[in-house]
Design an enzyme around this catalytic site. Structure first.
Site, mmCIF file in Angstrom:
data_model
loop_
_atom_site.group_PDB
_atom_site.id
_atom_site.type_symbol
_atom_site.label_atom_id
_atom_site.label_comp_id
_atom_site.label_asym_id
_atom_site.label_seq_id
_atom_site.Cartn_x
_atom_site.Cartn_y
_atom_site.Cartn_z
ATOM 1 N N TYR A 137 93.486 -34.581 35.633
ATOM 2 C CA TYR A 137 94.263 -35.591 34.897
ATOM 3 C C TYR A 137 93.320 -36.074 33.803
ATOM 4 O O TYR A 137 93.028 -37.248 33.677
ATOM 5 C CB TYR A 137 94.597 -36.701 35.908
ATOM 6 C CG TYR A 137 95.537 -37.805 35.499
ATOM 7 C CD1 TYR A 137 96.826 -37.543 35.045
ATOM 8 C CD2 TYR A 137 95.141 -39.149 35.638
ATOM 9 C CE1 TYR A 137 97.691 -38.592 34.735
ATOM 10 C CE2 TYR A 137 96.004 -40.186 35.333
ATOM 11 C CZ TYR A 137 97.279 -39.902 34.880
ATOM 12 O OH TYR A 137 98.135 -40.938 34.586
ATOM 13 N N HIS A 142 96.816 -38.788 27.503
ATOM 14 C CA HIS A 142 97.938 -38.638 28.434
ATOM 15 C C HIS A 142 97.917 -39.757 29.487
ATOM 16 O O HIS A 142 98.938 -40.394 29.744
ATOM 17 C CB HIS A 142 97.896 -37.269 29.101
ATOM 18 C CG HIS A 142 98.908 -37.090 30.196
ATOM 19 N ND1 HIS A 142 100.259 -37.045 29.949
ATOM 20 C CD2 HIS A 142 98.769 -36.977 31.546
ATOM 21 C CE1 HIS A 142 100.913 -36.894 31.093
ATOM 22 N NE2 HIS A 142 100.035 -36.847 32.075
ATOM 23 N N GLU A 208 104.628 -29.754 31.257
ATOM 24 C CA GLU A 208 103.327 -30.354 30.965
ATOM 25 C C GLU A 208 102.465 -29.269 30.343
ATOM 26 O O GLU A 208 102.235 -28.221 30.945
ATOM 27 C CB GLU A 208 102.675 -30.916 32.229
ATOM 28 C CG GLU A 208 103.383 -32.162 32.740
ATOM 29 C CD GLU A 208 102.570 -32.959 33.766
ATOM 30 O OE1 GLU A 208 101.774 -32.347 34.497
ATOM 31 O OE2 GLU A 208 102.749 -34.186 33.821
ATOM 32 N N ASP A 242 102.891 -27.036 33.859
ATOM 33 C CA ASP A 242 103.055 -27.674 35.163
ATOM 34 C C ASP A 242 104.361 -28.469 35.166
ATOM 35 O O ASP A 242 104.389 -29.660 34.885
ATOM 36 C CB ASP A 242 101.864 -28.598 35.412
ATOM 37 C CG ASP A 242 101.765 -29.001 36.867
ATOM 38 O OD1 ASP A 242 102.277 -28.250 37.714
ATOM 39 O OD2 ASP A 242 101.186 -30.049 37.153
ATOM 40 N N THR A 358 97.866 -32.621 31.783
ATOM 41 C CA THR A 358 98.554 -32.569 30.490
ATOM 42 C C THR A 358 97.578 -32.871 29.351
ATOM 43 O O THR A 358 96.854 -33.859 29.411
ATOM 44 C CB THR A 358 99.687 -33.614 30.479
ATOM 45 O OG1 THR A 358 100.486 -33.382 31.627
ATOM 46 C CG2 THR A 358 100.525 -33.497 29.220
#
Lengths: 430, 430
Positions: A137, A142, A208, A242, A358
């Site tokens: 992440y 994002h 994503e 994703d 992302t």
């Protein structure tokens, strides 16, 4: 070592398009089914798929320590487990075989017929059997966008975010190669203002824009991998879409994280591009905004300048590019991700896949999901041939592409990962 | 079909202890290494390990459609993929072979020497190659306890909890069989009152008393499994200790769920006990407190009465039982878990493992983790030979055991999963 193979002046005796993601400087690895229904490991140059199993049987890899059947497999896992020295030797040898002045294969039409396929004669497969799939992440933009929308714009980033590459485990059974369509998922959703969930198809189906790296056997249970050794264990990268169902995800994710909102599908590009091929495009990560704990420190440039874009193609219409981003925007790099993943002793194996999360850039047109591009549906994204999208609709095809280019280096690309969305699955009546 | 095999009056010609988890009515499946370093699939009766590969080669499974090498493998995945009809036929045949009046193997000493090993002559392995590991969170008492400690005792359960079997993806690479020791993990932790994390060994290392079920190939991408068909795809159950580092978990888990606080190790018992063996212990799940969405409805009794307990054994001391719980306390049953997992089309494959989540009962002595037993460390748990524990210390061994018993049925047990904790891993100096 890879410098000769990466030399932009190097040419191949194969006929290749003027601009291709797969010049002789790339030499990615993939798995395909041939016209004779034989599965093999291969590489790609221009629009040709090259059967490495056949090349090996014909003796072209003599001198490189490889088992006889290393390429006659339905996944790259065993080859990847052979380690970086072997990947390099094989990539460099392939480059030599196809270099324009090398007559060995060029002038042997029997061998050429056995080894070289037109791309449309083969069917690309998932390149690895994925032991475990982890999704990071790691884009600050994002995480900030999502935090602003769902929590608090003033405190969009969670307190841990600048201290560690936050990640969670994903589902490997639903990772599929480019070209496999995906049914719209259904599940529980909580309508706005309601206190009881309803059941139905996701109405906020999203892509994503990610990339993923694939590892080799890296460590034993209990043993961390230092950040500065991490690249030793990274075989290469693919494009990664994703898929996400935002409405399902929002209702289910507290406190244990995303589950059914994610695990119905993730789509990958079929050719794994090695870190050696990406070497000319090495670049620095963003400067850390907080002091790093020592296990996350590293030296040198540990990320790559890779242009990324996403298109939406409604059925029977032309596609519209809806996002342009770059892998280099990621705040946390792969070396930090792998060091973090293993600091507690978690074992990483050949064929494991690690998603970047992302990849959103700093501008609204560089956001990596419809959630961000349409800002939760409040700003629909216009399409070329009319209409617009808040999220992805049935029969839309989403295409992610990626490539590197700069003066003084050959273009290195990833091709694409393309996925069509089908309506919700209907069981056949008996 | 399995009624004869489960008949409590049935006896074996093997000498077995008066009370065993593995009478002839159990017939679990596992994988072991023999004294000759051969890996094989086997079963266990009393304190004997039985080589099914050898039994098959000697013709004892004649009439059952099995490939020649189905048991000569290092995992049960292919056998499990053969489906429930085959598992049943094999279990029933094994029961016949070892039934006291059957002279075929009993009176053939050459065959017996090839097939039967004392348990201490073999080394148990992980029984399956785990494609994906999912951990549910299906004990209402556990979710309530954790919610009370970390959020709000008045609103301990999240709003979604009574509507769905909440779950998250775990790491399969760190699932290990009983007997493999685990190094204390290290990582980032946020000290009380601090705003910046520190790095170091976990000081809140914990077990989680769970069970896990193992599936066969169940569905294609996109296709849900109805709750009433789910048991068709469940091969059996093992004991599962899902190691947790509470301090690492607390700092990392928002918003994407647990990661390094969990993925350093999960320990499983080596013998998979089939649902057929558990049939006499079928029982009803707790009554739902909210109306269920139709995909989570089911008919009949879908859970099992399995007694569970956890012991802590400090080095060179006797063990103390610290928890006694029961599988039947779980609010959500396996059929609901599998229906939920696949409602969005997520594919489930042979060898996938699904953890129940920590199985806490209604009383403080039935809580399934030290976090709950010591109530975040505020009530240390006394040990038999003096001393106490808030969490698990270096050189402690944690042992989870489980068995079913009732009048009119043979005792069916799982044996144990036993794991010793070692100090933090120290890299060797070069």
């Amino acid at each position: 070592m890879p410098s000769k193979t990466n030399d932009p002046k190097r040419k191949t005796w194969l006929e290749t398009p003027a601009q291709t993601d797969f010049p002789i400087q790339n030499i990615p690895f993939g798995v395909f089914l041939t016209r004779d229904d034989i599965i093999t490991i291969g590489t790609r140059i221009g629009d040709f798929a090259i059967d490495l199993g056949a090349l090996h049987q014909l003796g072209y890899f003599e001198g490189i320590p490889l088992t006889d059947d290393i390429f006659l497999q339905d996944t790259l896992n065993d080859f990847i487990a052979d380690g970086r020295k072997t990947w390099r030797a094989v990539r460099n040898r392939i480059s030599e075989i196809f270099e324009e002045s090398n007559a060995d294969l060029r002038d042997n039409s029997d061998h050429r017929d056995t080894v070289i396929f037109a791309l449309d004669e083969v069917e690309m497969q998932l390149p690895v059997q994925i032991g475990d799939y982890t999704d990071f992440y790691s884009s600050k933009e994002h995480a900030t966008n999502v935090g602003s929308m769902f929590r608090d714009p003033e405190n969009a980033l969670m307190p841990n975010w600048l201290h560690m590459p936050v990640a969670y485990h994903g589902r490997s059974s639903s990772i599929i190669p480019s070209g496999i369509p995906v049914h719209r998922p259904q599940g529980q959703k909580l309508p706005n203002g309601a206190t009881e969930p309803i059941f139905g198809p996701s109405r906020q189906l999203d892509f994503e824009l990610e990339m993923a790296f694939i590892t080799t056997d890296a460590n034993e249970l209990g043993q961390p991998i230092p950040a500065d050794q991490a690249e030793e264990y990274i075989f290469g990268l693919v494009l990664f879409n994703d898929w996400s169902a935002r409405d399902i995800q929002r209702w289910e994710y507290a406190p244990l994280g995303p589950f059914l909102g994610k695990n119905f599908a993730s789509s990958v590009s079929p050719w794994i591009v090695t870190l050696d091929a990406l070497e000319p495009f090495r670049t620095a990560s963003p400067k850390p905004e907080k002091e790093l704990l020592p296990y996350l420190e590293y030296t040198g440039k540990k990320t790559f300048d890779i242009n990324l874009e996403v298109s939406i193609k409604p059925e029977n219409k032309t596609e519209t590019v809806v996002s342009k981003s770059n892998f280099k925007h990621l705040y946390w790099n792969m070396s930090q991700q792998l060091a973090h993943h293993t600091i507690n002793g978690c074992p990483v194996n050949s064929g494991d896949m690690m998603g970047s999360g992302t990849i959103s850039g700093p501008t609204p047109k560089s956001y990596g999901s419809m959630l961000e591009l349409s800002w939760k549906g409040s700003k629909p994204v216009k399409l070329k041939e009319g209409g617009d999208r808040k999220f992805i609709e049935d029969k839309d095809t989403v295409i992610v592409r990626g490539h590197c280019e700069k003066t003084g280096a050959a273009r290195i690309g990833f091709g694409e990962v393309s996925t069509k969305i089908l309506p919700v699955f209907k069981p056949k009546k008996k």
